[in-house]
Design a protein around this motif. Structure first.
Motif, PDB file in Angstrom:
ATOM      1  N   GLU A   1       0.832  -1.208   0.000  1.00 38.21           N
ATOM      2  CA  GLU A   1       0.000   0.000   0.000  1.00 38.21           C
ATOM      3  C   GLU A   1       0.866   1.257   0.000  1.00 38.21           C
ATOM      4  O   GLU A   1       0.549   2.246  -0.674  1.00 38.21           O
ATOM      5  CB  GLU A   1      -0.934  -0.005   1.210  1.00 38.21           C
ATOM      6  CG  GLU A   1      -2.070  -0.998   1.118  1.00 38.21           C
ATOM      7  CD  GLU A   1      -3.091  -0.644   0.053  1.00 38.21           C
ATOM      8  OE1 GLU A   1      -3.550   0.519   0.037  1.00 38.21           O
ATOM      9  OE2 GLU A   1      -3.415  -1.513  -0.764  1.00 38.21           O
TER      10      GLU A   1
ATOM     11  N   SER B   1      -2.489  -6.828  -1.112  1.00 38.31           N
ATOM     12  CA  SER B   1      -3.148  -6.012  -0.084  1.00 38.31           C
ATOM     13  C   SER B   1      -4.621  -5.760  -0.375  1.00 38.31           C
ATOM     14  O   SER B   1      -5.326  -5.196   0.461  1.00 38.31           O
ATOM     15  CB  SER B   1      -2.437  -4.662   0.037  1.00 38.31           C
ATOM     16  OG  SER B   1      -2.606  -3.913  -1.159  1.00 38.31           O
TER      17      SER B   1
ATOM     18  N   TYR C   1      -3.269   0.235   7.003  1.00 38.70           N
ATOM     19  CA  TYR C   1      -3.328   0.641   5.600  1.00 38.70           C
ATOM     20  C   TYR C   1      -3.386   2.163   5.472  1.00 38.70           C
ATOM     21  O   TYR C   1      -2.698   2.758   4.633  1.00 38.70           O
ATOM     22  CB  TYR C   1      -4.567   0.048   4.937  1.00 38.70           C
ATOM     23  CG  TYR C   1      -4.411  -1.373   4.441  1.00 38.70           C
ATOM     24  CD1 TYR C   1      -3.374  -2.192   4.880  1.00 38.70           C
ATOM     25  CD2 TYR C   1      -5.317  -1.912   3.541  1.00 38.70           C
ATOM     26  CE1 TYR C   1      -3.246  -3.494   4.433  1.00 38.70           C
ATOM     27  CE2 TYR C   1      -5.197  -3.217   3.073  1.00 38.70           C
ATOM     28  CZ  TYR C   1      -4.165  -4.003   3.524  1.00 38.70           C
ATOM     29  OH  TYR C   1      -4.053  -5.291   3.074  1.00 38.70           O
TER      30      TYR C   1
END
Length: 285
Positions: A47, A100, A126
């Motif tokens: 991310e 992810s 995240y």
């Protein structure tokens, strides 16, 4: 013993037999065990890098366009900027979806948290990674294009002249609703089972949604719909006007994401009706 019946008059048993897909169970809200897994940190790295690349390419495109419009040509134009944002989302979601989930946006992450598709621990991780990656991406643009970056607004989001903060907030809510609604629809397990090509093409409608929203909202706010993008540009550019409007680019996307997640999960997928039906079934046995 009573049988639970769905909206089409089918019993639970009949409905289950007709299904050719598996509905994933809700993720535990506080899944602390994720902190012990390498897959969690690998996803955070993915991310971070994806958001860094996203902000680098898109902000560089914005600065390059503004630089050229002051010269002899018109640059890529608003259409080109929209393609830059939408195209990068398509590419990066395709690259990171298997690692992810390819969120690259705190609003998307929040929507999936509301739908219980990610845990609170993962959602927070995240969001931090996305914001940090975004800051690094914008800082890289500033380092490579410093003079033009400072002279052309740093690609930061702000309410455009002629529009009120209410106009901007509404645009951000609706724009993010379109994006998050598309994410849920493109990754729906029922759709994936019915149309085998959907998992491969899922990044395409998501990227196209970003493209279309940019066409509509660039004249109003420069298009945020991604708090990490707006925060990163604001932090690196550091303008009073940009910071004054910053709340719009958090409140708007988060509200839009919550509404989209609720609409898809509890209305279109009949989550509320199923929960109510289960409640009545358990109390009439």
């Amino acid at each position: 013993m009573s049988k639970e019946v769905n909206e089409e008059g089918q019993t639970q048993t009949e409905e289950k037999q007709m299904k050719d897909y598996a509905e994933p169970p809700a993720v535990a809200l506080m899944e602390m065990g994720e902190l012990k897994r390498w897959s969690f940190y690998r996803a955070m790295i993915a991310e971070f890098v994806a958001t860094l690349l996203f902000l680098y390419v898109t902000i560089a495109t914005v600065i390059g366009h503004k630089k050229q419009t002051g010269g002899t040509c018109d640059g890529v134009g608003l259409l080109g900027i929209a393609w830059s944002f939408g195209g990068m989302i398509f590419i990066l979601v395709y690259c990171t979806a298997g690692i992810s989930g390819g969120h690259i946006n705190p609003a998307v992450t929040l929507g999936l948290l509301v739908a219980r598709k990610v845990s609170l621990v993962r959602a927070v991780g995240y969001m931090v990674s996305q914001c940090m990656g975004g800051v690094c991406g914008v800082a890289l643009v500033k380092a490579l294009m410093k003079n033009y970056y400072n002279g052309h607004g740093g690609g930061a989001n702000a309410v455009a002249a002629g529009y009120s903060k209410g106009n901007a907030l509404g645009a951000e809510i609706i724009g993010t609703f379109v994006l998050v609604y598309t994410v849920f629809s493109a990754t729906d397990p029922k759709r994936s089972a019915r149309d085998s090509h959907v998992p491969v093409l899922a990044p395409l409608p998501i990227g196209f949604a970003v493209f279309m929203v940019h066409l509509a909202t660039i004249p109003i706010t420069g298009t945020g719909i991604n708090p990490a993008r707006s925060f990163a540009a604001a932090l690196v550019y550091n303008s009073t006007k940009v910071w004054d409007d910053q709340w719009i680019f958090w409140v708007g996307p988060f509200l839009g994401a919550i509404v989209a997640a609720t609409y898809h999960q509890y209305i279109l997928r009949a989550g509320a009706a199923k929960a109510l039906g289960s409640f009545y079934a358990n109390h009439t046995k």
